[in-house]
Design a protein around this motif. Sequence first.
Motif, PDB file in Angstrom:
ATOM      1  N   ASP A  21       0.814  -1.097   0.082  1.00 23.44           N
ATOM      2  CA  ASP A  21       0.039  -0.088   0.064  1.00 23.44           C
ATOM      3  C   ASP A  21       0.796   1.428   0.075  1.00 23.44           C
ATOM      4  O   ASP A  21       0.627   2.437  -0.368  1.00 23.44           O
ATOM      5  CB  ASP A  21      -0.719  -0.004   1.434  1.00 23.44           C
ATOM      6  CG  ASP A  21      -2.053  -0.865   0.988  1.00 23.44           C
ATOM      7  OD1 ASP A  21      -2.249  -1.413   0.069  1.00 23.44           O
ATOM      8  OD2 ASP A  21      -2.683  -1.177   1.974  1.00 23.44           O
ATOM      9  N   ASP A  22       2.099   1.339   0.376  1.00 22.88           N
ATOM     10  CA  ASP A  22       2.859   2.343   0.606  1.00 22.88           C
ATOM     11  C   ASP A  22       3.543   2.654  -0.772  1.00 22.88           C
ATOM     12  O   ASP A  22       4.149   3.705  -0.968  1.00 22.88           O
ATOM     13  CB  ASP A  22       4.084   2.489   1.623  1.00 22.88           C
ATOM     14  CG  ASP A  22       5.017   1.219   1.282  1.00 22.88           C
ATOM     15  OD1 ASP A  22       5.060   0.466   0.428  1.00 22.88           O
ATOM     16  OD2 ASP A  22       5.688   0.997   2.283  1.00 22.88           O
ATOM     17  N   ARG A  52      -1.049  11.484   2.023  1.00 21.39           N
ATOM     18  CA  ARG A  52      -1.430  11.572   3.303  1.00 21.39           C
ATOM     19  C   ARG A  52      -0.730  10.549   4.321  1.00 21.39           C
ATOM     20  O   ARG A  52      -0.226  10.756   5.339  1.00 21.39           O
ATOM     21  CB  ARG A  52      -2.694  11.708   3.344  1.00 21.39           C
ATOM     22  CG  ARG A  52      -3.316  12.146   5.189  1.00 21.39           C
ATOM     23  CD  ARG A  52      -4.789  12.391   5.018  1.00 21.39           C
ATOM     24  NE  ARG A  52      -5.531  11.145   4.660  1.00 21.39           N
ATOM     25  CZ  ARG A  52      -6.385  11.021   3.653  1.00 21.39           C
ATOM     26  NH1 ARG A  52      -6.091  11.936   2.539  1.00 21.39           N
ATOM     27  NH2 ARG A  52      -6.829   9.721   3.405  1.00 21.39           N
ATOM     28  N   GLU A  53      -1.025   9.278   4.034  1.00 23.94           N
ATOM     29  CA  GLU A  53      -0.589   8.285   4.795  1.00 23.94           C
ATOM     30  C   GLU A  53       0.690   7.819   4.931  1.00 23.94           C
ATOM     31  O   GLU A  53       1.340   7.228   5.766  1.00 23.94           O
ATOM     32  CB  GLU A  53      -1.658   6.939   4.632  1.00 23.94           C
ATOM     33  CG  GLU A  53      -2.863   7.259   4.969  1.00 23.94           C
ATOM     34  CD  GLU A  53      -4.134   6.059   4.787  1.00 23.94           C
ATOM     35  OE1 GLU A  53      -3.384   4.965   4.440  1.00 23.94           O
ATOM     36  OE2 GLU A  53      -5.041   6.231   5.029  1.00 23.94           O
ATOM     37  N   PHE A  54       1.346   7.824   3.370  1.00 22.78           N
ATOM     38  CA  PHE A  54       2.712   7.362   3.153  1.00 22.78           C
ATOM     39  C   PHE A  54       3.768   8.261   2.912  1.00 22.78           C
ATOM     40  O   PHE A  54       4.748   8.391   3.594  1.00 22.78           O
ATOM     41  CB  PHE A  54       2.600   6.298   2.301  1.00 22.78           C
ATOM     42  CG  PHE A  54       1.839   4.970   2.735  1.00 22.78           C
ATOM     43  CD1 PHE A  54       2.333   4.026   3.735  1.00 22.78           C
ATOM     44  CD2 PHE A  54       0.539   4.794   2.273  1.00 22.78           C
ATOM     45  CE1 PHE A  54       1.410   3.027   4.209  1.00 22.78           C
ATOM     46  CE2 PHE A  54      -0.100   3.660   2.853  1.00 22.78           C
ATOM     47  CZ  PHE A  54       0.151   2.910   3.570  1.00 22.78           C
ATOM     48  N   PRO A  66       4.554  11.239   5.667  1.00 20.27           N
ATOM     49  CA  PRO A  66       5.205  10.795   7.040  1.00 20.27           C
ATOM     50  C   PRO A  66       6.503  10.410   6.555  1.00 20.27           C
ATOM     51  O   PRO A  66       7.502  10.516   7.239  1.00 20.27           O
ATOM     52  CB  PRO A  66       4.362   9.501   7.204  1.00 20.27           C
ATOM     53  CG  PRO A  66       2.881   9.738   6.882  1.00 20.27           C
ATOM     54  CD  PRO A  66       3.064  10.507   5.551  1.00 20.27           C
ATOM     55  N   TRP A  67       6.835   9.761   5.431  1.00 16.83           N
ATOM     56  CA  TRP A  67       8.128   9.318   4.914  1.00 16.83           C
ATOM     57  C   TRP A  67       9.193  10.415   4.659  1.00 16.83           C
ATOM     58  O   TRP A  67      10.256  10.504   5.488  1.00 16.83           O
ATOM     59  CB  TRP A  67       8.289   8.579   3.488  1.00 16.83           C
ATOM     60  CG  TRP A  67       9.411   8.049   2.896  1.00 16.83           C
ATOM     61  CD1 TRP A  67       9.856   6.852   3.418  1.00 16.83           C
ATOM     62  CD2 TRP A  67      10.362   8.812   2.223  1.00 16.83           C
ATOM     63  NE1 TRP A  67      11.197   6.670   2.759  1.00 16.83           N
ATOM     64  CE2 TRP A  67      11.319   7.914   2.046  1.00 16.83           C
ATOM     65  CE3 TRP A  67      10.347  10.247   1.620  1.00 16.83           C
ATOM     66  CZ2 TRP A  67      12.523   8.216   1.262  1.00 16.83           C
ATOM     67  CZ3 TRP A  67      11.399  10.396   0.809  1.00 16.83           C
ATOM     68  CH2 TRP A  67      12.587   9.489   0.754  1.00 16.83           C
ATOM     69  N   ASP A 124      -7.354   8.051  -4.215  1.00 13.74           N
ATOM     70  CA  ASP A 124      -6.509   6.848  -3.782  1.00 13.74           C
ATOM     71  C   ASP A 124      -5.080   7.472  -3.495  1.00 13.74           C
ATOM     72  O   ASP A 124      -4.278   7.254  -2.619  1.00 13.74           O
ATOM     73  CB  ASP A 124      -6.559   5.963  -4.587  1.00 13.74           C
ATOM     74  CG  ASP A 124      -5.788   4.579  -3.858  1.00 13.74           C
ATOM     75  OD1 ASP A 124      -6.064   4.177  -2.728  1.00 13.74           O
ATOM     76  OD2 ASP A 124      -4.534   4.317  -4.470  1.00 13.74           O
ATOM     77  N   ARG A 165      -4.318  10.896  -3.166  1.00 10.79           N
ATOM     78  CA  ARG A 165      -4.296  11.708  -2.187  1.00 10.79           C
ATOM     79  C   ARG A 165      -4.115  10.938  -0.590  1.00 10.79           C
ATOM     80  O   ARG A 165      -3.266  11.268   0.128  1.00 10.79           O
ATOM     81  CB  ARG A 165      -5.639  12.674  -1.998  1.00 10.79           C
ATOM     82  CG  ARG A 165      -5.688  13.719  -3.136  1.00 10.79           C
ATOM     83  CD  ARG A 165      -6.726  14.759  -2.963  1.00 10.79           C
ATOM     84  NE  ARG A 165      -8.229  14.267  -2.944  1.00 10.79           N
ATOM     85  CZ  ARG A 165      -8.894  13.920  -3.800  1.00 10.79           C
ATOM     86  NH1 ARG A 165      -8.463  14.467  -5.131  1.00 10.79           N
ATOM     87  NH2 ARG A 165     -10.085  13.359  -3.823  1.00 10.79           N
ATOM     88  N   ARG A 166      -4.976   9.906  -0.604  1.00  7.60           N
ATOM     89  CA  ARG A 166      -4.730   9.186   0.492  1.00  7.60           C
ATOM     90  C   ARG A 166      -3.243   8.717   0.601  1.00  7.60           C
ATOM     91  O   ARG A 166      -2.639   8.540   1.691  1.00  7.60           O
ATOM     92  CB  ARG A 166      -5.665   7.929   0.508  1.00  7.60           C
ATOM     93  CG  ARG A 166      -5.435   6.832   1.702  1.00  7.60           C
ATOM     94  CD  ARG A 166      -5.956   5.517   1.273  1.00  7.60           C
ATOM     95  NE  ARG A 166      -5.320   4.770   0.139  1.00  7.60           N
ATOM     96  CZ  ARG A 166      -4.091   4.058   0.262  1.00  7.60           C
ATOM     97  NH1 ARG A 166      -3.616   4.109   1.367  1.00  7.60           N
ATOM     98  NH2 ARG A 166      -3.808   3.562  -0.694  1.00  7.60           N
ATOM     99  N   TRP A 167      -2.647   8.026  -0.379  1.00  6.28           N
ATOM    100  CA  TRP A 167      -1.512   7.399  -0.172  1.00  6.28           C
ATOM    101  C   TRP A 167      -0.282   8.815   0.020  1.00  6.28           C
ATOM    102  O   TRP A 167       0.579   8.621   1.040  1.00  6.28           O
ATOM    103  CB  TRP A 167      -0.851   7.093  -1.695  1.00  6.28           C
ATOM    104  CG  TRP A 167       0.608   6.718  -1.817  1.00  6.28           C
ATOM    105  CD1 TRP A 167       1.290   5.547  -1.265  1.00  6.28           C
ATOM    106  CD2 TRP A 167       1.458   7.389  -2.541  1.00  6.28           C
ATOM    107  NE1 TRP A 167       2.443   5.823  -1.625  1.00  6.28           N
ATOM    108  CE2 TRP A 167       2.680   6.759  -2.293  1.00  6.28           C
ATOM    109  CE3 TRP A 167       1.539   8.517  -3.040  1.00  6.28           C
ATOM    110  CZ2 TRP A 167       3.984   7.310  -2.791  1.00  6.28           C
ATOM    111  CZ3 TRP A 167       2.463   9.096  -3.849  1.00  6.28           C
ATOM    112  CH2 TRP A 167       3.973   8.312  -3.580  1.00  6.28           C
TER     113      TRP A 167
END
Length: 254
Positions: free
Chosen positions: A170-171, A222-224, A227-228, A216, A218-220
Amino acid sequence: MAFERYVALGDSFTEGVGDADPSRPNGLRGWADLVAGQLALASEDFGYANLAIRGRLLRPIIDEQVGTAVAMRPDLVTIYAGGNNLMRPKVHFDELAADYDEAIGRLAATGARILMWTAYDGSWAPVFGALRGRWAVYNELIREIADRHGATIVDFWRFSEYRDLRMWDDDRLHLSPAGHHNMALRVLDVLDVPHTLPLVQLDEPVPLTPAAQRADDRRWMREFLIPWVGRRVRGLSSGDGITPKYPALTPIGV
């Protein structure tokens, strides 16, 4: 050829991030474990070491892993390194190549069969297109180093099946279980080793509408992705506190 001492070096790609298995060290399996399991079928004295640690840059891989690998007197070494360097704001390609060349020279002096990877061309995916030039330069340097030391290239750049997002976690940075399984098949084919691994079977993909794809993406981010980037800015690594899965030559099952 039957191998008896296989040592895997590198970062998250070789550690197996993206292919979770709670029964294994670090909770990961990955393509290198799959390859080792198949190689073990041909030798009663087979041993496998996996020194890879997620997040490692090229220089730490050399400093922490190469000397240990040489001391094991391997007859097979796989190494993928430098990918994390390519994700940094600046890349010093001449220094990167010189360090990698010196490391491969030390490994080649053992007489082991050495496999090296080109970087994957992920320019079809959002965000990564801007890095395509870096990957291409890196790949040419890798090919030169492999030629100089008699290493074998696993040409990830040309593996078109990885354009399918189901081959990725998913990342979108690490291989999925299917991606790791497929990479094991690719490695075994390069080694010309008979094996019992089945082909990867994927269901028909469910197409996303353009709006769903943008959501999807945008989600990626935001979530990955964010933070990376944040970890990089703070000088943190996903490999902090992680130890190698198999720090010594170890018997391994399929």
